[in-house]
Write a protein that holds these residues in place. Structure first.
Motif, PDB file in Angstrom:
ATOM      1  N   SER A 100       0.829  -1.201   0.000  1.00  8.58           N
ATOM      2  CA  SER A 100       0.000   0.000   0.000  1.00  8.58           C
ATOM      3  C   SER A 100       0.866   1.254   0.000  1.00  8.58           C
ATOM      4  O   SER A 100       1.919   1.308   0.634  1.00  8.58           O
ATOM      5  N   GLU A 102      -0.463   4.071   1.088  1.00  9.10           N
ATOM      6  CA  GLU A 102      -0.978   4.816   2.246  1.00  9.10           C
ATOM      7  C   GLU A 102      -0.269   4.324   3.493  1.00  9.10           C
ATOM      8  O   GLU A 102      -0.279   3.130   3.797  1.00  9.10           O
ATOM      9  N   GLU A 104      -0.699   4.389   6.796  1.00 11.70           N
ATOM     10  CA  GLU A 104      -1.411   3.614   7.826  1.00 11.70           C
ATOM     11  C   GLU A 104      -1.713   2.197   7.353  1.00 11.70           C
ATOM     12  O   GLU A 104      -1.518   1.223   8.083  1.00 11.70           O
ATOM     13  N   GLN A 105      -2.189   2.074   6.106  1.00 11.76           N
ATOM     14  CA  GLN A 105      -2.521   0.754   5.575  1.00 11.76           C
ATOM     15  C   GLN A 105      -1.261  -0.085   5.366  1.00 11.76           C
ATOM     16  O   GLN A 105      -1.263  -1.294   5.618  1.00 11.76           O
ATOM     17  N   ALA A 108      -0.263  -1.420   8.724  1.00  9.30           N
ATOM     18  CA  ALA A 108      -1.166  -2.497   9.152  1.00  9.30           C
ATOM     19  C   ALA A 108      -0.823  -3.797   8.434  1.00  9.30           C
ATOM     20  O   ALA A 108      -0.815  -4.878   9.041  1.00  9.30           O
ATOM     21  N   SER A 109      -0.504  -3.715   7.150  1.00 10.31           N
ATOM     22  CA  SER A 109      -0.112  -4.909   6.399  1.00 10.31           C
ATOM     23  C   SER A 109       1.227  -5.454   6.887  1.00 10.31           C
ATOM     24  O   SER A 109       1.417  -6.668   6.990  1.00 10.31           O
TER      25      SER A 109
END
Length: 302
Positions: A100, A102, A104-105, A108-109
């Motif tokens: 990603s 982005e 934040e994403q 998270a990944s």
């Protein structure tokens, strides 16, 4: 984590705070090394890799393809898992591996990621994740960097500076090329070696499938006048490069390139590696790296 302060849409201190907060909330420890200049990334990455080895961690790069390359060099050398938070202009490596863009994403990944073996290229012992080239392309990158320092890091700036360089450039390379043991003499405007399926597909290079068989893909561009070169750029931008008669593409496992220009040998050539330009001594030897890079990526379906 090595964070390039010049990359990404948000201010570096905000990105660093966000990274540290989200990893802390997930019960993970993360040390962020924020770097002010791209030239400092390799030294900071060397220090970070020692820390990661001592603590049993991984090495993470946050920035554009050049930052990712510099950090991946150190992770590869020490056989450490490598992770990327793409924050650059084009982000070919991140998009190729479905990371990603982005922050934040991407974080998270990363917290759910597992190591996955990915192919990387090598020229004279230097890794490249996306591409490496000699000739016109390194000069285009140098002009692009100068333009972005003055006008900002935008795609239209990169396009405008590239067109300006093509219109002014007249030099050509006289080269001896050895492809998988077969020698050949040629003149070229540039030789481009790719290791990124997404980039090659977008250029319209049919040989891109060679990457699936443990090879790299080379593009040899014959010398052209400026107007014809602009037409070639248009074909590349519209995914029609394979149709250009001035371009020859091929997959390979070993490619050696040596300059025949000038009276003294060995010579040095400018080489662009993942968007960063440096001088390497010839002959240049391109090949897939002998072992994979272990990239931290979220498992499919996670």
């Amino acid at each position: 984590m090595v964070l390039n302060r010049r990359s990404g849409a948000r201010p570096a201190h905000e990105a660093a705070d966000l990274i540290e907060r989200l990893t802390r909330e997930a019960g993970r420890a993360c040390r962020v090394h924020a770097v002010r200049r791209g030239a400092h990334v390799p030294a900071v990455a060397r220090a970070a890799v020692e820390e990661a080895r001592r603590l049993g961690g991984i090495l993470v790069a946050a920035g554009g393809d050049g930052t990712l390359n510099a950090v991946a060099q150190e992770a590869y050398r020490e056989s450490l898992p490598f992770a990327a938070l793409p924050q650059g202009t084009f982000n070919y490596f991140g998009r190729e591996h479905r990371l990603s863009l982005e922050l934040e994403q991407a974080l998270a990944s990363l917290l759910k990621a597992r190591p996955r073996a990915v192919q990387v290229g090598e020229v004279n012992g230097r890794l490249f994740l996306v591409n490496a080239s000699v000739g016109l392309y390194p000069r285009v990158l140098e002009e692009r960097e100068a333009a972005t320092r003055e006008h900002g890091r935008h795609r239209w700036v990169a396009l405008w500076s590239g067109i300006r360089t093509v219109l002014r450039e007249r030099r050509r390379l006289a080269l001896r090329v050895e492809l998988d043991g077969e020698p050949r003499l040629l003149e070229a405007a540039t030789i481009f070696v790719g290791n990124n399926r997404l980039q090659l597909d977008r250029l319209g290079v049919a040989q891109a499938e060679a990457l699936d068989h443990g090879q790299l893909v080379a593009l040899w561009v014959r010398p052209l006048d400026p107007v014809s070169t602009l037409g070639l750029l248009w074909k590349g931008a519209t995914g029609q490069l394979e149709q250009a008669r001035a371009v020859e593409s091929f997959g390979f496992r070993e490619l050696e390139v040596e300059s025949l220009s000038g009276a003294t040998r060995p010579r040095w050539l400018k080489v662009a590696i993942d968007g960063e330009v440096l001088w390497l001594r010839t002959p240049l030897r391109f090949r897939p790296a002998p072992r994979p890079l272990w990239l931290m990526a979220e498992p499919p379906g996670a």
